[in-house]
Write an enzyme that holds these catalytic residues in place. Structure first.
Site, PDB file in Angstrom:
ATOM      1  N   CYS A   1      10.390  12.553   9.878  1.00 31.60           N
ATOM      2  CA  CYS A   1      11.449  12.473   8.879  1.00 31.60           C
ATOM      3  C   CYS A   1      12.225  13.768   8.804  1.00 31.60           C
ATOM      4  CB  CYS A   1      10.847  12.159   7.519  1.00 31.60           C
ATOM      5  SG  CYS A   1       9.473  11.046   7.640  1.00 31.60           S
TER       6      CYS A   1
ATOM      7  N   SER B   1       0.000   2.267   4.720  1.00 35.73           N
ATOM      8  CA  SER B   1       1.072   1.655   5.506  1.00 35.73           C
ATOM      9  C   SER B   1       0.544   1.125   6.829  1.00 35.73           C
ATOM     10  CB  SER B   1       2.156   2.700   5.765  1.00 35.73           C
ATOM     11  OG  SER B   1       3.142   2.170   6.613  1.00 35.73           O
TER      12      SER B   1
ATOM     13  N   ASN C   1       0.664  14.620   6.722  1.00 38.50           N
ATOM     14  CA  ASN C   1       1.208  14.028   7.948  1.00 38.50           C
ATOM     15  C   ASN C   1       1.631  15.060   8.987  1.00 38.50           C
ATOM     16  OD1 ASN C   1       2.998  14.181   5.572  1.00 38.50           O
ATOM     17  ND2 ASN C   1       4.618  13.787   7.054  1.00 38.50           N
TER      18      ASN C   1
ATOM     19  N   THR D   1       6.398   4.093   1.879  1.00 34.29           N
ATOM     20  CA  THR D   1       7.462   4.621   1.018  1.00 34.29           C
ATOM     21  C   THR D   1       7.573   3.807  -0.264  1.00 34.29           C
ATOM     22  OG1 THR D   1       8.653   5.416   2.960  1.00 34.29           O
ATOM     23  CG2 THR D   1       9.922   5.174   0.924  1.00 34.29           C
TER      24      THR D   1
HETATM   25  C1  LIG Z   1       4.576   7.567   7.180  1.00 28.04           C
HETATM   26  C2  LIG Z   1       4.235   8.104   5.841  1.00 28.04           C
HETATM   27  C3  LIG Z   1       4.800   7.558   4.675  1.00 28.04           C
HETATM   28  C4  LIG Z   1       5.841   6.480   4.721  1.00 28.04           C
HETATM   29  O1  LIG Z   1       5.317   5.260   5.137  1.00 28.04           O
HETATM   30  P1  LIG Z   1       6.322   4.112   5.687  1.00 28.04           P
HETATM   31  O2  LIG Z   1       5.462   2.918   5.821  1.00 28.04           O
HETATM   32  O3  LIG Z   1       6.833   4.616   6.989  1.00 28.04           O
HETATM   33  O4  LIG Z   1       7.381   3.953   4.670  1.00 28.04           O
HETATM   34  C5  LIG Z   1       4.404   8.068   3.462  1.00 28.04           C
HETATM   35  N1  LIG Z   1       3.502   9.062   3.381  1.00 28.04           N
HETATM   36  C6  LIG Z   1       2.922   9.610   4.459  1.00 28.04           C
HETATM   37  C7  LIG Z   1       1.908  10.680   4.300  1.00 28.04           C
HETATM   38  C8  LIG Z   1       3.272   9.152   5.726  1.00 28.04           C
HETATM   39  O5  LIG Z   1       2.715   9.700   6.802  1.00 28.04           O
END
Ligand SMILES: *Cc1c(COP(=O)(O)O)cnc(C)c1O
Length: 378
Positions: free
Chosen positions: A323, A197, A149, A70
């Site tokens: 989310c 991430s 995602n 994020t």
């Molecule tokens: C999980 C995710 C995020 C956010 O990552 P965090 O480390 O949880 O903040 C952003 N983009 C995609 C495509 C994700 O799957």
């Protein structure tokens, strides 16, 4: 418990936890202090930076550690649009981005920037011609996620990067679902920025990174001390960074085998569901798909009920993304594929991981068959 929500997060690998342990314990020094005790932490951070850079064929100086996907997404968009605002105030993204991109774009719009959101086809891929057509003289940035995602669709990164390069526009990709799972080619894709991430590839939560190509004039994200070359201040999360690098190393060293194994399990699982459960069909793209992603629409079924009943049977899945599950809104990704609200409310996402077994999937299949029958009668 059968865990089929690896797109939401992955378990932290034991080797990752072991690598992190000393930095919570006897090596707790601040990486920005001059004495040797602190310099041990500095060395660990810089080794981690090198490890991550090597996975991308990048320079260590192009890797900036953040608190996760994020933050990396926020940084890439806000800092670039702000820094280049005298040149232009327009950016292009897609209708299927994660909220970390989507809501950052909403913020930018409030600040007077203009954002074009590209539509996708039924499988979730953008049309390169539409991207080309959307570029204006004042377009600064293109941000297209590498892999989605919810539905696992992988974009044609090479085609997008070629257009960005030819038209002289910066290119950012949210590669949070892709990094550590499928090959990434920042040079071949002409990528200027890339978000990843740790907790999406068996690393710790709360730690990620942004790759920023040398020479980019983006604004600094967090102001304070001089950490991360002065661009992202704050005492480094040394254990997190060390753990993430360990996780990256493990994921990249076994990427091909892991992907092949997951893909094989995935395809057999999809085949059984779609042939044995009436009204079930696959959502997304069959060919350009993350190895662990299964997204199924169960016609006539309320997915939120199915998720609850699966939970009672010990199976963790999600309706939409993690989310979205708290909100009543249908998934913006599924809507962008052209689904009605009713269809979008009937889809569940099951994402496999490197520990998922055939036995877990056959239990899930059996449970699904039973529950779908019950819900249809209900
Ligand atoms: C999980 C995710 C995020 C956010 O990552 P965090 O480390 O949880 O903040 C952003 N983009 C995609 C495509 C994700 O799957």
């Amino acid at each position: 418990m059968v865990y089929l929500d690896h797109a939401a997060t992955t378990p932290t690998a034991p080797q990752v936890r072991a690598a992190m342990e000393p930095y919570y314990n006897r090596r707790y020094g601040n990486a920005s202090t001059p004495y040797e005790f602190g310099q041990m932490s500095r060395e660990a951070v810089e080794n981690a930076r090198k490890t991550i850079a090597d996975t991308l064929g990048a320079e260590p100086s192009e890797i900036y550690f953040t608190s996760g996907g994020t933050e990396s997404d926020n940084w890439a968009l806000k800092a670039t649009m702000e820094a280049y605002s005298s040149f232009g105030r327009h950016m292009i993204t897609t209708k299927i981005e994660h909220h970390a991109i989507g809501n950052t774009c909403e913020y930018l719009k409030k600040r007077g920037f203009e954002v074009t959101e590209l539509p996708v086809d039924q499988s979730g891929r953008i049309f390169p011609e539409q991207l080309e057509y959307a570029i204006r003289p004042d377009t600064v940035l293109i941000s297209v996620m590498c892999a989605n995602n919810e539905i696992g669709t992988i974009q044609d990164m090479k085609a997008i990067g070629e257009i960005a390069k030819r038209r002289g526009v910066l290119f950012h990709t949210d590669a949070v679902q892709a990094y550590g799972h499928i090959p990434i080619d920042i040079a071949g894709w002409n990528v200027h920025m890339l978000s990843a991430s740790g907790h999406k590839f068996y690393g710790p939560k709360g730690c990620g990174f942004l790759y920023m190509k040398q020479g980019l004039r983006t604004e600094n994200m967090i102001h304070g001390g001089g950490q991360e070359s002065g661009r992202r201040a704050g005492t480094e999360n040394v254990p997190g960074i060390v753990g993430m690098a360990k996780a990256a190393q493990m994921s990249f060293s076994r990427m091909k085998e892991t992907a092949e194994r997951e893909q094989d399990l995935r395809d057999r699982f999809i085949h059984h569901i779609c042939t044995e459960i009436p009204g079930a069909y696959l959502v997304g793209d069959f060919e350009h798909r993350l190895p662990g992603n299964v997204n199924i629409c169960f016609q006539g079924i309320e997915a939120s009920n199915l998720v609850l009943l699966l939970d009672e049977a010990g199976v963790c899945v999600s309706a939409g993304s993690a989310c979205n599950s708290a909100s009543a809104e249908p998934s913006h990704v599924l809507k962008a594929l052209g689904m009605s609200d009713a269809q979008a409310y009937s889809c569940i996402r099951m994402t496999l991981g490197r520990e998922t077994t055939a036995a877990e999937l056959s239990y899930t299949l059996k449970t699904l068959k039973y529950l779908v029958k019950i819900l249809k009668k209900g």
